[in-house]
Write a protein that holds these residues in place. Sequence first.
Motif, mmCIF file in Angstrom:
data_model
loop_
_atom_site.group_PDB
_atom_site.id
_atom_site.type_symbol
_atom_site.label_atom_id
_atom_site.label_comp_id
_atom_site.label_asym_id
_atom_site.label_seq_id
_atom_site.Cartn_x
_atom_site.Cartn_y
_atom_site.Cartn_z
ATOM 1 N N PRO A 1 0.830 -1.303 -0.002
ATOM 2 C CA PRO A 1 0.009 0.090 -0.238
ATOM 3 C C PRO A 1 0.914 1.254 -0.148
ATOM 4 C CG PRO A 1 -1.028 -1.779 1.357
ATOM 5 C CD PRO A 1 0.434 -2.136 1.026
ATOM 6 N N GLN A 2 2.013 1.337 0.766
ATOM 7 C CA GLN A 2 2.663 2.615 0.879
ATOM 8 C C GLN A 2 3.276 2.849 -0.473
ATOM 9 O OE1 GLN A 2 2.724 4.844 3.135
ATOM 10 N NE2 GLN A 2 4.022 5.964 1.864
ATOM 11 N N THR A 3 3.817 1.671 -1.265
ATOM 12 C CA THR A 3 4.301 1.830 -2.530
ATOM 13 C C THR A 3 3.368 2.401 -3.525
ATOM 14 O OG1 THR A 3 6.005 0.200 -2.235
ATOM 15 C CG2 THR A 3 5.836 0.812 -4.310
ATOM 16 N N LEU A 4 2.067 1.853 -3.417
ATOM 17 C CA LEU A 4 0.850 2.245 -4.251
ATOM 18 C C LEU A 4 0.797 3.754 -4.159
ATOM 19 C CD1 LEU A 4 -1.230 2.207 -6.459
ATOM 20 C CD2 LEU A 4 -2.562 1.170 -4.934
ATOM 21 N N ARG A 5 0.746 4.262 -2.852
ATOM 22 C CA ARG A 5 0.627 5.796 -2.500
ATOM 23 C C ARG A 5 1.762 6.516 -3.238
ATOM 24 N NH1 ARG A 5 0.092 6.520 3.745
ATOM 25 N NH2 ARG A 5 -0.336 8.732 2.840
ATOM 26 N N GLU A 6 2.874 5.971 -3.266
ATOM 27 C CA GLU A 6 3.878 6.676 -3.908
ATOM 28 C C GLU A 6 3.862 6.985 -5.213
ATOM 29 O OE1 GLU A 6 7.658 4.940 -2.327
ATOM 30 O OE2 GLU A 6 7.141 5.409 -0.355
ATOM 31 N N TRP A 7 3.408 5.709 -5.979
ATOM 32 C CA TRP A 7 3.043 5.585 -7.421
ATOM 33 C C TRP A 7 2.241 6.695 -7.817
ATOM 34 C CZ3 TRP A 7 2.976 -0.368 -8.658
ATOM 35 C CH2 TRP A 7 4.475 -0.634 -8.663
ATOM 36 N N ILE A 8 1.023 6.608 -7.048
ATOM 37 C CA ILE A 8 0.000 7.498 -7.248
ATOM 38 C C ILE A 8 0.291 9.029 -7.465
ATOM 39 C CG2 ILE A 8 -2.240 8.763 -6.073
ATOM 40 C CD1 ILE A 8 -3.027 5.550 -5.292
ATOM 41 N N ASP A 9 1.449 9.075 -6.427
ATOM 42 C CA ASP A 9 1.737 10.730 -6.585
ATOM 43 C C ASP A 9 2.778 10.976 -7.492
ATOM 44 O OD1 ASP A 9 0.475 11.275 -4.337
ATOM 45 O OD2 ASP A 9 2.133 10.893 -2.908
#
Length: 195
Positions: free
Chosen positions: A13-21
Amino acid sequence: MTSASLNLTTVEPQTLREWIDRHEDLVILDVRSAAEFAALHIRGSYNVPLPLLTEHTDAVADRLGERVVLVCQSGVRAEQSRQRLAAAGVDTAYVLTGGAPGFAAAGGDVVRGANRWDLERQVRMVAGSLVVLGLVGGRFVSPRLRTLAGAIGTGLTFSALSNTCAMGKALSAMPWNRAAEEPTAATAIAQIPSA
């Protein structure tokens, strides 16, 4: 499955949050039912329920870009979707670890709707209730009712081995799970931005 291959097909989930940004080409496909999607989904994700994706894998694959994240409740349906998309030539799809609830728990940006039980929880409730009913009925009504518990156990074992769930499919057709309008192939695929 080795831990190395698991790392190549999942995203935290944390990596996805970074990807979204950072990534404009990111496409997040939520493969849960429309009712589950309406209850909780990642902001900006697209709802393409697993049965629809299964029937129209090539059409969905044609719309996807370089970075795809598949989301469900726990990862089972997302992994089934990843395998189907991989067979259609999309080898850059990832499964979100922990699904939509895991992303929400990690502080991800989600949209919350009406609170309902997710499909997997409904399956556990129905299966557990039928096993208890079979055992209690077998004790007090007729020993033949114990076969109900055995049938449910056999069904759950087959479900685990085949990575499918007939009870989940049956429950998804129930009126309370159809409260949200299921997307059609045309609407589900058209909403995904072209690669």
